[in-house]
Design a protein around this motif. Structure first.
Motif, PDB file in Angstrom:
ATOM      1  N   ASP A  33      48.743  47.775  35.358  1.00 31.16           N
ATOM      2  CA  ASP A  33      48.540  49.199  35.611  1.00 31.16           C
ATOM      3  C   ASP A  33      48.444  50.042  34.339  1.00 31.16           C
ATOM      4  N   GLY A  34      49.180  49.735  33.321  1.00 33.14           N
ATOM      5  CA  GLY A  34      49.194  50.575  32.113  1.00 33.14           C
ATOM      6  C   GLY A  34      48.058  50.279  31.142  1.00 33.14           C
ATOM      7  N   ASP A  35      47.276  49.252  31.354  1.00 34.99           N
ATOM      8  CA  ASP A  35      46.220  48.900  30.412  1.00 34.99           C
ATOM      9  C   ASP A  35      45.040  49.863  30.533  1.00 34.99           C
ATOM     10  N   ILE A  36      44.393  50.096  29.386  1.00 33.01           N
ATOM     11  CA  ILE A  36      43.197  50.949  29.325  1.00 33.01           C
ATOM     12  C   ILE A  36      42.166  50.204  28.484  1.00 33.01           C
ATOM     13  N   TYR A  37      40.946  50.121  29.009  1.00 33.46           N
ATOM     14  CA  TYR A  37      39.863  49.449  28.287  1.00 33.46           C
ATOM     15  C   TYR A  37      38.740  50.444  28.070  1.00 33.46           C
ATOM     16  N   GLU A  38      38.296  50.529  26.821  1.00 30.67           N
ATOM     17  CA  GLU A  38      37.265  51.493  26.429  1.00 30.67           C
ATOM     18  C   GLU A  38      35.881  50.864  26.535  1.00 30.67           C
ATOM     19  N   PRO A  39      34.841  51.723  26.663  1.00 24.03           N
ATOM     20  CA  PRO A  39      33.463  51.207  26.730  1.00 24.03           C
ATOM     21  C   PRO A  39      33.135  50.341  25.514  1.00 24.03           C
ATOM     22  N   GLY A  40      32.419  49.239  25.787  1.00 22.73           N
ATOM     23  CA  GLY A  40      32.030  48.307  24.724  1.00 22.73           C
ATOM     24  C   GLY A  40      32.971  47.114  24.598  1.00 22.73           C
ATOM     25  N   GLU A  41      34.163  47.191  25.180  1.00 21.34           N
ATOM     26  CA  GLU A  41      35.104  46.068  25.110  1.00 21.34           C
ATOM     27  C   GLU A  41      34.709  44.985  26.112  1.00 21.34           C
ATOM     28  N   ARG A  42      35.047  43.763  25.765  1.00 19.67           N
ATOM     29  CA  ARG A  42      34.811  42.635  26.670  1.00 19.67           C
ATOM     30  C   ARG A  42      36.115  42.336  27.403  1.00 19.67           C
ATOM     31  N   VAL A  43      35.999  42.121  28.716  1.00 13.44           N
ATOM     32  CA  VAL A  43      37.155  41.802  29.548  1.00 13.44           C
ATOM     33  C   VAL A  43      36.817  40.588  30.397  1.00 13.44           C
ATOM     34  N   THR A  44      37.846  39.989  30.972  1.00 14.95           N
ATOM     35  CA  THR A  44      37.682  38.836  31.860  1.00 14.95           C
ATOM     36  C   THR A  44      38.041  39.255  33.271  1.00 14.95           C
ATOM     37  N   VAL A  45      37.213  38.823  34.230  1.00 21.41           N
ATOM     38  CA  VAL A  45      37.478  39.135  35.630  1.00 21.41           C
ATOM     39  C   VAL A  45      38.564  38.193  36.134  1.00 21.41           C
ATOM     40  N   VAL A  46      39.686  38.769  36.559  1.00 25.82           N
ATOM     41  CA  VAL A  46      40.793  37.978  37.090  1.00 25.82           C
ATOM     42  C   VAL A  46      40.510  37.611  38.542  1.00 25.82           C
ATOM     43  N   HIS A  47      40.128  38.597  39.329  1.00 25.57           N
ATOM     44  CA  HIS A  47      39.700  38.353  40.707  1.00 25.57           C
ATOM     45  C   HIS A  47      38.934  39.575  41.212  1.00 25.57           C
ATOM     46  N   ILE A  48      38.332  39.434  42.357  1.00 26.61           N
ATOM     47  CA  ILE A  48      37.590  40.523  42.983  1.00 26.61           C
ATOM     48  C   ILE A  48      38.413  41.007  44.178  1.00 26.61           C
ATOM     49  N   ASP A  49      38.683  42.283  44.187  1.00 26.75           N
ATOM     50  CA  ASP A  49      39.463  42.901  45.268  1.00 26.75           C
ATOM     51  C   ASP A  49      38.525  43.840  46.026  1.00 26.75           C
ATOM     52  N   GLY A  50      37.982  43.351  47.136  1.00 31.59           N
ATOM     53  CA  GLY A  50      36.981  44.129  47.874  1.00 31.59           C
ATOM     54  C   GLY A  50      35.718  44.233  47.050  1.00 31.59           C
ATOM     55  N   ALA A  51      35.377  45.476  46.639  1.00 33.36           N
ATOM     56  CA  ALA A  51      34.192  45.684  45.789  1.00 33.36           C
ATOM     57  C   ALA A  51      34.609  46.071  44.376  1.00 33.36           C
ATOM     58  N   THR A  52      35.855  45.795  44.017  1.00 36.29           N
ATOM     59  CA  THR A  52      36.381  46.164  42.702  1.00 36.29           C
ATOM     60  C   THR A  52      36.757  44.917  41.917  1.00 36.29           C
ATOM     61  N   ALA A  53      36.275  44.878  40.680  1.00 31.45           N
ATOM     62  CA  ALA A  53      36.630  43.769  39.794  1.00 31.45           C
ATOM     63  C   ALA A  53      37.950  44.093  39.120  1.00 31.45           C
ATOM     64  N   VAL A  54      38.920  43.231  39.265  1.00 31.90           N
ATOM     65  CA  VAL A  54      40.203  43.394  38.579  1.00 31.90           C
ATOM     66  C   VAL A  54      40.075  42.628  37.265  1.00 31.90           C
ATOM     67  N   VAL A  55      40.207  43.376  36.156  1.00 31.22           N
ATOM     68  CA  VAL A  55      39.911  42.792  34.834  1.00 31.22           C
ATOM     69  C   VAL A  55      41.138  42.791  33.942  1.00 31.22           C
ATOM     70  N   TRP A  56      41.038  41.958  32.914  1.00 33.70           N
ATOM     71  CA  TRP A  56      42.126  41.788  31.958  1.00 33.70           C
ATOM     72  C   TRP A  56      41.507  41.408  30.634  1.00 33.70           C
ATOM     73  N   LYS A  57      42.069  41.930  29.575  1.00 37.85           N
ATOM     74  CA  LYS A  57      41.544  41.615  28.235  1.00 37.85           C
ATOM     75  C   LYS A  57      42.475  40.632  27.550  1.00 37.85           C
ATOM     76  N   ASP A  58      41.881  39.544  27.087  1.00 38.96           N
ATOM     77  CA  ASP A  58      42.665  38.582  26.308  1.00 38.96           C
ATOM     78  C   ASP A  58      42.962  39.204  24.959  1.00 38.96           C
ATOM     79  N   THR A  59      44.208  39.122  24.525  1.00 37.19           N
ATOM     80  CA  THR A  59      44.548  39.687  23.222  1.00 37.19           C
ATOM     81  C   THR A  59      44.879  38.622  22.244  1.00 37.19           C
TER      82      THR A  59
END
Length: 158
Positions: free
Chosen positions: A132-158
């Protein structure tokens, strides 16, 4: 006439060994019906070859055993892999949303809370962060953890 009787007698002397190999082959083929691994089927082919060599050639039992061994090993090493490739379906390819999980996506619109957009496989998806507290800015690459309905739940590897 005596030569014919002797020839028939010679074949009948070999018949019990050939019959034993034949029963062994049928038993192995029956066992294959229970396993489906195709190994017992290859051994049944070796036993069938041993039965044929015993009946046709009249070799001693140890030679029939060698025929069984050689033919079985050849069938297992050469025929079984090709047969399995043909008959066993490959592991199913993931389709739909399952195919998108684990893929990389590009953040298009800031992803924070319940809003944001990512470009995933050439398409725009609404996105939210996995944490919930993560923020990703435009241009960053993220990984799709799963799809929740029509929303991609993403996470950035650090």
């Amino acid at each position: 006439m005596f030569a014919t009787i002797n020839a028939v007698h010679a074949y009948s002397d070999r018949m019990p060994e050939a019959l034993i190999w034949l029963v062994f082959a049928v038993g192995l083929a029956g066992g294959e019906a229970l396993t489906g691994d195709m190994s017992l089927l290859m051994l049944a082919g070796g036993a069938l070859a041993a039965a044929a060599s015993s009946w046709l050639l009249g070799w001693p039992v140890w030679a029939d055993g060698v025929v069984f061994l050689v033919v079985s090993v050849l069938l297992i090493a050469v025929v079984r892999p090709a047969l399995r490739r043909r008959l066993v379906a490959p592991a199913g390819l993931q389709t739909g949303v399952q195919a998108l999980e684990g893929k990389s996506a590009l953040v298009i619109d800031r992803v924070a809370g319940d809003r944001g957009q990512v470009k995933l496989d050439g398409q725009l998806w609404t996105a939210r962060p996995f944490n919930d507290g993560d923020i990703y800015e435009p241009g960053e690459r993220v990984t799709v953890v799963h799809i929740d309905g029509a929303t991609a739940v993403v996470w950035k590897d650090t």
